[in-house]
Design a protein around this motif. Structure first.
Motif, PDB file in Angstrom:
ATOM      1  N   HIS A 144      -5.073  -0.943  -9.420  1.00 28.10           N
ATOM      2  CA  HIS A 144      -3.928  -0.192  -8.918  1.00 28.10           C
ATOM      3  C   HIS A 144      -3.424   0.847  -9.911  1.00 28.10           C
ATOM      4  O   HIS A 144      -2.710   1.778  -9.520  1.00 28.10           O
ATOM      5  N   ARG A 203       8.639   1.351  -0.470  1.00 27.45           N
ATOM      6  CA  ARG A 203       8.001   2.670  -0.499  1.00 27.45           C
ATOM      7  C   ARG A 203       8.297   3.397  -1.797  1.00 27.45           C
ATOM      8  O   ARG A 203       7.426   4.070  -2.361  1.00 27.45           O
ATOM      9  N   LEU A 213       0.635   5.041   4.210  1.00 29.49           N
ATOM     10  CA  LEU A 213       0.488   4.211   3.023  1.00 29.49           C
ATOM     11  C   LEU A 213       1.360   2.967   3.133  1.00 29.49           C
ATOM     12  O   LEU A 213       2.549   3.056   3.460  1.00 29.49           O
ATOM     13  N   GLU A 214       0.767   1.827   2.845  1.00 30.93           N
ATOM     14  CA  GLU A 214       1.499   0.567   2.867  1.00 30.93           C
ATOM     15  C   GLU A 214       1.408  -0.084   1.493  1.00 30.93           C
ATOM     16  O   GLU A 214       0.316  -0.211   0.930  1.00 30.93           O
ATOM     17  N   TRP A 215       2.563  -0.472   0.986  1.00 32.71           N
ATOM     18  CA  TRP A 215       2.633  -1.136  -0.321  1.00 32.71           C
ATOM     19  C   TRP A 215       2.772  -2.628  -0.096  1.00 32.71           C
ATOM     20  O   TRP A 215       3.480  -3.082   0.795  1.00 32.71           O
ATOM     21  N   ASN A 274      -2.717   4.060  -7.877  1.00 34.79           N
ATOM     22  CA  ASN A 274      -1.423   4.724  -8.022  1.00 34.79           C
ATOM     23  C   ASN A 274      -1.574   6.071  -8.712  1.00 34.79           C
ATOM     24  O   ASN A 274      -0.873   7.036  -8.391  1.00 34.79           O
ATOM     25  N   LEU A 276      -5.883   3.218   0.208  1.00 34.10           N
ATOM     26  CA  LEU A 276      -5.615   4.626  -0.093  1.00 34.10           C
ATOM     27  C   LEU A 276      -6.696   5.462   0.609  1.00 34.10           C
ATOM     28  O   LEU A 276      -7.742   5.748   0.043  1.00 34.10           O
ATOM     29  N   LEU A 281      -0.946  -0.637  -3.662  1.00 34.83           N
ATOM     30  CA  LEU A 281      -1.266  -0.143  -2.329  1.00 34.83           C
ATOM     31  C   LEU A 281      -2.216  -1.100  -1.626  1.00 34.83           C
ATOM     32  O   LEU A 281      -3.128  -1.654  -2.247  1.00 34.83           O
TER      33      LEU A 281
END
Length: 415
Positions: free
Chosen positions: A262, A33, A397-399, A266, A411, A408
């Motif tokens: 990304h 995270r 949110l999942e990375w 990001n 988003l 990610l």
């Protein structure tokens, strides 16, 4: 009986138990995270850190900047393979894929690297990149129009940030619109090497055959595209083999896809989490170029790159031995307080922003200017056209799990 390091690269059987391995902290859910607190601790406590696996982690700006230009740290494919073998790594995916790609810029050292880089530099000029601005703007507007028509919410990665770089690179290399859905399918399979190596390798083979056909067509009938420019360069330099030309086209077309996606994702997330900075950009759209540089620094997509020691060298009082792997953590350098004032603060007008997000030295990312141009247009247009843009309510949110990349899975936004 416990074991402990008695010197760099050696093990003994006496002394206290091995101290906590800070590198392991980068694999935790918390670090996925937000890895930046771990980097800060590594810079303070062990900036030249040797992990339990025997891999070196460099996290200070000065060390990494110097390492990026040091030819004793190699990017050579064969050296890299031997280093992974020495660690007992599973090389099935690594060796098969690199063998397919051959010896290209990204896995060679000088003098071969300089020769192949010169080829790409001739074709991939700043003027050619800047000439794409209007076309990128058109693609971004089309993607946003489509997302807005679909409803009051979108996944930015799926709707804009993902499709954009593929569309741009297809324009740049002259890939016909009718072929682009298939190219997109191949790209997606490339990204799943760890999940299904056989399908990924099959996709690479099909894509190579497709590119070889395009190269033959451009030889017979050149156009105003990058493949034609590379073919023309080969005609001027008979040292460039057909295999190298094919591999160069392959790498240039595919390399910037995920990075650009990304950088946009990001960057938009960082702006939404810093409404004051977002408001400044809305008030003064001319800030966008510096804003993209700061967003690239603040949450770096390529968190680290890998090198292998070709010749013993000393960094920060530690001796790195030939054959050992080294991770250069670009993301950690970009938050180094010895280089950046108040580095954990997002500042779209930050002066002297010499971040290392796209590397430095002989392997500086050739596609960096194109990635930044796409981010300028995409982020600037989103901010201008969607004043109500915000994270969707309840968004989780999942990375993705790769600690060397900051990406990610999605988003979710509303506007």
């Amino acid at each position: 009986m416990t074991t402990t390091d008695t010197r760099d690269g050696a093990r003994g059987t006496a002394g206290p138990a091995r101290p906590h391995d800070l590198a392991a902290d980068l694999l935790t859910p918390e670090a996925r995270r937000d890895p930046y607190p771990v980097y800060a601790r590594m810079r303070r406590e062990s900036p030249v850190h040797r992990s339990a696996q025997g891999i070196w982690y460099l996290t200070r700006y000065a060390d990494v900047e110097a390492a990026l230009g040091d030819l004793r740290l190699s990017n050579d494919r064969d050296r890299m393979t031997r280093a992974y073998v020495a660690l007992g790594g599973d090389l099935k995916a690594f060796s098969r894929i690199t063998d397919r790609l051959g010896r290209v810029m990204t896995n060679t050292d000088p003098p071969d690297h300089a020769r192949l880089r010169k080829l790409a530099n001739r074709a991939f000029t700043a003027r050619r990149v800047e000439a794409l601005r209007d076309g990128i703007q058109r693609i971004v507007d089309q993607l946003i129009d489509r997302a807005v028509q679909a409803g009051p919410a979108m996944d930015l990665i799926e709707a804009v940030a993902g499709p954009l770089p593929l569309s741009v690179v297809c324009e740049l290399f002259g890939i016909p619109p009718a072929d682009r859905p298939q190219v997109k399918t191949w790209f997606r399979r490339f990204g799943r090497i760890s999940e299904d190596l056989d399908k990924s390798e099959e996709a690479i083979g099909q894509y190579e055959e497709y590119l070889a056909r395009l190269i033959r067509q451009r030889r017979a009938d050149p156009g105003d595209d990058l493949i034609s420019a590379l073919v023309a360069t080969q005609a001027q330099d008979d040292r460039l083999t057909d295999s190298e030309l094919l591999s160069t086209c392959f790498v240039l077309i595919t390399a910037g896809d995920e990075t650009t996606t990304h950088l946009i994702g990001n960057g938009v997330l960082a702006l939404l989490r810093h409404p004051g900075q977002l408001a400044r950009l809305r008030e003064d759209p001319a800030l966008i170029r510096g804003a993209v540089e700061e967003l690239a620094r603040y949450d770096t997509v390529t968190q680290a790159i890998v090198r292998v020691v070709a010749e013993d060298l000393e960094i920060g009082g530690r001796t790195l031995r030939e054959g050992e792997l080294v991770y250069l953590f670009l993301a950690a350098t970009n938050r180094d307080p010895d280089r950046f004032e108040d580095p954990d603060r997002l500042d779209l007008t930050r002066p002297g922003n010499r971040h290392l997000s796209f590397g430095n030295g002989p392997h500086f990312c050739l596609g960096g200017p194109l990635a930044k141009l796409q981010a300028e247009v995409a982020i600037g247009t989103l901010v201008r056209r969607l004043p109500g843009l915000r994270l969707a309510d309840g968004a989780r949110l999942e990375w993705r799990p790769n600690p060397l990349q900051r990406r990610l899975s999605a988003l979710p936004l509303t506007y």
